[in-house]
Design an enzyme around this catalytic site. Structure first.
Site, PDB file in Angstrom:
ATOM      1  N   HIS A  71      33.756  26.754  40.864  1.00  0.00           N
ATOM      2  CA  HIS A  71      34.089  27.822  41.805  1.00  0.00           C
ATOM      3  C   HIS A  71      32.802  28.330  42.454  1.00  0.00           C
ATOM      4  CE1 HIS A  71      37.632  28.801  38.862  1.00  0.00           C
ATOM      5  NE2 HIS A  71      37.807  27.656  39.497  1.00  0.00           N
ATOM      6  N   TYR A 134      28.018  37.378  32.662  1.00  0.00           N
ATOM      7  CA  TYR A 134      27.440  37.185  33.988  1.00  0.00           C
ATOM      8  C   TYR A 134      27.408  38.495  34.751  1.00  0.00           C
ATOM      9  CZ  TYR A 134      32.428  35.946  34.844  1.00  0.00           C
ATOM     10  OH  TYR A 134      33.803  35.900  34.870  1.00  0.00           O
TER      11      TYR A 134
END
Length: 464
Positions: A71, A134
């Site tokens: 992605h 993240y």
């Protein structure tokens, strides 16, 4: 899992521009370990961009082989492992020469990676109970632009440690396109303010894909206008909008208008640029100086004489607070529109012999060269700061320029009568003070690889 507890903080560039591996010190003992996962000051010193995270997300995977699709999101992310180990695969899905380039690496708690906007990323867990975090610098939105690539794409040819036919993959990831069918992610947009001015029209040539605004469709002085765009979609703002009516600025209404456009609006754009990691390019003026120095360099302290110069100096100070900024200081601008050169050419054609000021000294600057210089600074990634940009060559007075115009259009240059500034404005009220010397030192701009033509060459080309 074995962790290297002796690593030193270091960064490694990969084969994909902007994709950077980060080795992290993970000191530990029999109690466990500790690491500074994101230490802004240290990482910036090693050359990483200032991520400016707004979200901290955690992905937990309980089974070995958990594989998430490739992605690419419209934001930057910093991925690091809290526990376990992952295999990462990254593919450049941005427009440009590295589209389709792939890179793979293993990550554990001692290694992180900075993934720039538009680079597809995928992770396969290599140990049970793996968790990775993240940091991202924009909030997730269902309306954002995403790009995807099939995990089994033959062009990227990723060598997965655990074959894809042996792992669980979502139906969505299985349906993602091969590289030949991927629509590349577009770069962050460039916004040009003041798109109908002399410089704005010149910028249309060097930034053909940019978004151009005018006062009618984007009022830079209106705070609500600055809240009307999703600024994370923009990478550059070029401010070519300014209040430049030097004499009118000395009137009560002109003073308010000059401060609104040249200061208040610049403060708003500086806030937006700083908050969203946008490069702000701002065009400045020789009027920030009093003209008592023969040649002005970028470090000269401000000393404006009139309201216009005061507002430009204040705007420059605001722009300088933006981490990534270029203040392009120029003088005596000539472009597409009504200006001194066109006026002199018209007077020559009509047989009028004008009196022209001969004690103000400087150089002409042509709008197309300012535009080219701005594009150059952005293209080479010059260090943030102020850059003088004007025509090159010998300095001259306005009367010298008028004589050059007359000669180029076939008229007698001796028809120009030189007068002092005081003589020219004698008997007129409301006249703004002018700097008497406007010559700019161009050595800093030359040092980053950009040179302008002499103003005499530029004038000849301008007049055809």
């Amino acid at each position: 899992m074995s962790i290297d507890h002796d690593k030193k903080l270091a960064v490694t560039e990969t084969t994909i521009p902007g994709l950077v591996l980060v080795d992290l010190p993970v000191p530990g003992d029999n109690r466990g370990w500790f690491k500074e996962n994101w230490q802004r000051e240290k990482l910036l010193a090693l050359g990483l961009p200032d991520l400016g995270p707004v979200q901290n997300n955690i992905s937990f995977n309980d089974a070995v082989g958990t594989t998430r699709g490739i992605h690419a999101e419209p934001w930057d992310k910093y991925v690091s492992v809290a526990t376990g180990r992952i295999f990462g695969a990254w593919v450049d899905l941005r427009e440009g020469p590295t589209f389709g380039a792939a890179f793979t690496a293993e990550l554990d708690p001692s290694r992180a990676i900075l993934v720039p906007r538009g680079v597809g990323n995928s992770y396969q867990t290599l140990e049970p109970d793996t968790a990775y975090t993240y940091l991202v610098n924009d909030h997730w939105s269902p309306d954002a632009e995403y790009t995807f690539l099939n995990l089994a794409d033959e062009t990227a040819a990723i060598e997965w440690p655990i074959p894809l036919d042996q792992v669980e993959i979502s139906a969505k990831d299985l349906a993602h396109p091969r590289l030949a069918d991927v629509v590349p992610m577009r770069p962050r947009k460039t916004l040009v303010l003041g798109g109908n001015g002399q410089l704005g029209r010149a910028l249309r040539t060097v930034f053909p894909g940019a978004e151009f605004t005018t006062r009618a469709d984007f009022d830079v002085t209106d705070p609500t206008a600055w809240g009307s765009k999703h600024w994370k979609d923009y990478g550059v703002i070029v401010n070519a909008a300014a209040y430049t009516a030097v004499d009118q600025a000395e009137t009560p209404q002109g003073r308010r208008d000059a401060w609104a456009v040249n200061v208040t609006a610049v403060g708003l754009m500086a806030q937006v640029a700083a908050a969203n990691g946008i490069t702000l390019v701002h065009v400045s003026s020789d009027y920030v100086f009093d003209g008592t120095v023969e040649v002005h360099d970028e470090d000269e302290p401000f000393s404006p004489l009139g309201v216009y110069g005061q507002t430009k100096a204040a705007g420059d100070a605001l722009v300088a607070t933006v981490p990534q900024h270029y203040i392009v200081r120029t003088s005596w601008v000539i472009g597409d529109g009504n200006n001194f050169v066109r006026t002199m050419a018209s007077l020559a054609d009509r047989g009028i012999d004008p009196a022209v000021v001969d004690d103000q000294i400087g150089r002409l600057t042509f709008a197309d060269e300012i535009a080219a210089g701005i594009a150059h600074l952005l293209r080479v990634g010059a260090s943030a700061g102020t850059y003088n940009l004007s025509g090159d060559g010998d300095e001259g007075s306005w009367a010298d320029i008028a004589r050059a115009v007359f000669a180029l259009v076939g008229a007698d240059p001796d028809r120009i009568r030189g007068v002092t500034t005081d003589e020219y404005f004698a008997g007129r009220s409301g006249i703004a003070p002018r700097p008497m010397r406007s010559t700019l030192d161009l050595s800093k701009t030359r040092a980053v690889g950009f040179r302008t033509t002499t103003w005499t060459e530029g004038l000849a080309a301008y007049l055809g």
